[in-house]
Design an enzyme around this catalytic site. Structure first.
Site, mmCIF file in Angstrom:
data_model
loop_
_atom_site.group_PDB
_atom_site.id
_atom_site.type_symbol
_atom_site.label_atom_id
_atom_site.label_comp_id
_atom_site.label_asym_id
_atom_site.label_seq_id
_atom_site.Cartn_x
_atom_site.Cartn_y
_atom_site.Cartn_z
ATOM 1 C CE LYS A 9 -3.824 -2.432 2.282
ATOM 2 N NZ LYS A 9 -4.710 -2.509 3.486
ATOM 3 C CE1 TYR B 188 -9.367 -3.162 0.666
ATOM 4 C CE2 TYR B 188 -8.533 -1.154 -0.323
ATOM 5 C CZ TYR B 188 -8.315 -2.316 0.384
ATOM 6 O OH TYR B 188 -7.049 -2.649 0.808
ATOM 7 C CG PHE C 187 -13.023 1.947 7.708
ATOM 8 C CD1 PHE C 187 -12.520 1.348 6.558
ATOM 9 C CD2 PHE C 187 -13.713 1.145 8.623
ATOM 10 C CE1 PHE C 187 -12.706 -0.011 6.310
ATOM 11 C CE2 PHE C 187 -13.898 -0.220 8.366
ATOM 12 C CZ PHE C 187 -13.389 -0.793 7.214
ATOM 13 N NE ARG D 170 -6.609 -12.640 4.694
ATOM 14 C CZ ARG D 170 -7.330 -11.522 4.789
ATOM 15 N NH1 ARG D 170 -7.125 -10.526 3.930
ATOM 16 N NH2 ARG D 170 -8.225 -11.370 5.728
ATOM 17 C CB THR E 4 -7.310 -6.276 9.771
ATOM 18 O OG1 THR E 4 -7.788 -7.395 9.014
ATOM 19 C CG2 THR E 4 -7.657 -5.000 9.038
ATOM 20 N NE ARG F 126 -2.151 -5.920 7.078
ATOM 21 C CZ ARG F 126 -3.294 -6.409 6.623
ATOM 22 N NH1 ARG F 126 -3.956 -7.314 7.335
ATOM 23 N NH2 ARG F 126 -3.784 -6.008 5.460
ATOM 24 C CG ASN G 182 -3.476 -2.590 7.023
ATOM 25 O OD1 ASN G 182 -3.374 -2.080 5.907
ATOM 26 N ND2 ASN G 182 -4.524 -3.297 7.393
ATOM 27 C CG HIS H 236 -4.923 -6.302 -0.548
ATOM 28 N ND1 HIS H 236 -6.161 -6.430 0.015
ATOM 29 C CD2 HIS H 236 -4.922 -7.116 -1.637
ATOM 30 C CE1 HIS H 236 -6.888 -7.280 -0.711
ATOM 31 N NE2 HIS H 236 -6.166 -7.715 -1.724
ATOM 32 C CD GLU I 160 -8.469 -9.001 -4.302
ATOM 33 O OE1 GLU I 160 -7.319 -9.339 -3.939
ATOM 34 O OE2 GLU I 160 -9.395 -8.808 -3.494
HETATM 35 P P1 GTP Z 1 -6.710 -6.146 3.108
HETATM 36 O O1 GTP Z 1 -5.725 -7.245 2.878
HETATM 37 O O2 GTP Z 1 -6.175 -4.782 2.809
HETATM 38 O O3 GTP Z 1 -8.039 -6.405 2.409
HETATM 39 O O4 GTP Z 1 -6.982 -6.139 4.681
HETATM 40 P P2 GTP Z 1 -7.834 -7.177 5.533
HETATM 41 O O5 GTP Z 1 -8.425 -8.231 4.643
HETATM 42 O O6 GTP Z 1 -6.961 -7.616 6.652
HETATM 43 O O7 GTP Z 1 -8.988 -6.271 6.118
HETATM 44 P P3 GTP Z 1 -10.383 -5.848 5.446
HETATM 45 O O8 GTP Z 1 -10.527 -6.433 4.095
HETATM 46 O O9 GTP Z 1 -11.449 -6.079 6.456
HETATM 47 O O10 GTP Z 1 -10.197 -4.265 5.305
HETATM 48 C C1 GTP Z 1 -9.520 -3.733 4.195
HETATM 49 C C2 GTP Z 1 -8.665 -2.582 4.636
HETATM 50 O O11 GTP Z 1 -9.488 -1.527 5.097
HETATM 51 C C3 GTP Z 1 -7.738 -2.880 5.823
HETATM 52 O O12 GTP Z 1 -6.553 -3.508 5.457
HETATM 53 C C4 GTP Z 1 -7.472 -1.485 6.321
HETATM 54 O O13 GTP Z 1 -6.504 -0.808 5.513
HETATM 55 C C5 GTP Z 1 -8.830 -0.811 6.119
HETATM 56 N N1 GTP Z 1 -9.608 -0.908 7.352
HETATM 57 C C6 GTP Z 1 -10.296 -1.979 7.834
HETATM 58 N N2 GTP Z 1 -10.892 -1.677 9.005
HETATM 59 C C7 GTP Z 1 -10.564 -0.392 9.263
HETATM 60 C C8 GTP Z 1 -10.871 0.508 10.334
HETATM 61 O O14 GTP Z 1 -11.574 0.173 11.286
HETATM 62 N N3 GTP Z 1 -10.344 1.763 10.235
HETATM 63 C C9 GTP Z 1 -9.573 2.166 9.177
HETATM 64 N N4 GTP Z 1 -9.099 3.417 9.144
HETATM 65 N N5 GTP Z 1 -9.261 1.350 8.164
HETATM 66 C C10 GTP Z 1 -9.763 0.098 8.206
HETATM 67 MG MG MG Z 2 -9.504 -7.764 2.864
#
Ligand code: GTP
Ligand code: MG
Length: 176
Positions: free
Chosen positions: A9, A49, A57, A85, A91, A102, A112, A115, A126
């Site tokens: 990212k 997303y 958010f 993962r 996350t 992370r 973080n 992705h 994707e």
């Molecule tokens: P990705 O691999 O990026 O998809 O992350 P993930 O699968 O671990 O988490 P998820 O798909 O639920 O959320 C996608 C992304 O949204 C996260 O990686 C964060 O960058 C962002 N995100 C998720 N929850 C929050 C939150 O509560 N606050 C903020 N600011 N960002 C969030």
């Molecule tokens: Mg995700």
């Protein structure tokens, strides 16, 4: 064999963590089949997303992902989606285990650094694998997806011709 979409990212790029993050997947033994530096536009970020559209958010997430270049990658291997993962970690970086990307390199959910696709189906969506397979083998996208919703299967991050099929010299030393 599975493919997963891994993306450094904008914070990971700005903090100079690209090499470190690529290195973790390389050393694990997965195969890199796609790689580019890319400025993500708003429409693509929103499509990527779209499942999070209702979250509070979401607007800041779109701003974050489009705030600077990202590094887009496709990694291939048996079980690569779930394994990636694990390598990435939870996350919320404060809850991510030490030893994960992370867990070692970030402190906030909204920054973080990386992705990873959350399912083999999303890995295909994707990476654009569906379109490649369709071109090469004439696969029926609706049957393969099990949803019948072709609009959800458009290639997101890579176009045809951007991925490489190759055999790493170390392959016989990784898999018996
Ligand atoms: P990705 O691999 O990026 O998809 O992350 P993930 O699968 O671990 O988490 P998820 O798909 O639920 O959320 C996608 C992304 O949204 C996260 O990686 C964060 O960058 C962002 N995100 C998720 N929850 C929050 C939150 O509560 N606050 C903020 N600011 N960002 C969030
Ligand atoms: Mg995700």
């Amino acid at each position: 064999v599975e493919q997963t979409y891994i993306m450094v990212k904008p914070d990971g790029v700005q903090r100079g963590l690209v090499g470190e993050i690529i290195s973790r997947f390389e050393r694990k033994g997965f195969k890199l089949t796609g790689l580019k530096l890319f400025q993500c536009h708003k429409e693509l970020a929103e499509e990527h997303y779209k499942d999070l559209k209702t979250k509070s958010f979401y607007p800041t997430l779109i701003d974050y992902i489009t705030s600077g270049p990202v590094v887009c990658m496709v990694w291939e291997g048996v079980g690569v989606v779930a394994s990636a993962r694990k390598l990435i970690g939870s996350t919320n970086p404060l809850q991510a285990e030490p030893g994960t990307i992370r867990g070692d390199l970030a402190v906030q959910t909204g920054r973080n650094v990386v992705h990873g696709s959350d399912s083999p189906e999303n890995g295909k969506r994707e990476t654009g694998r569906f379109l490649l397979l369709k071109e090469k083998k004439g696969w029926d996208l609706s049957v393969e997806s099990g949803t019948g919703d072709l609009s959800s299967l458009a290639a997101l991050w890579f176009k045809e011709g951007e991925l490489c099929e190759w055999t790493p010299a170390q392959a016989p030393w990784l898999m018996e």
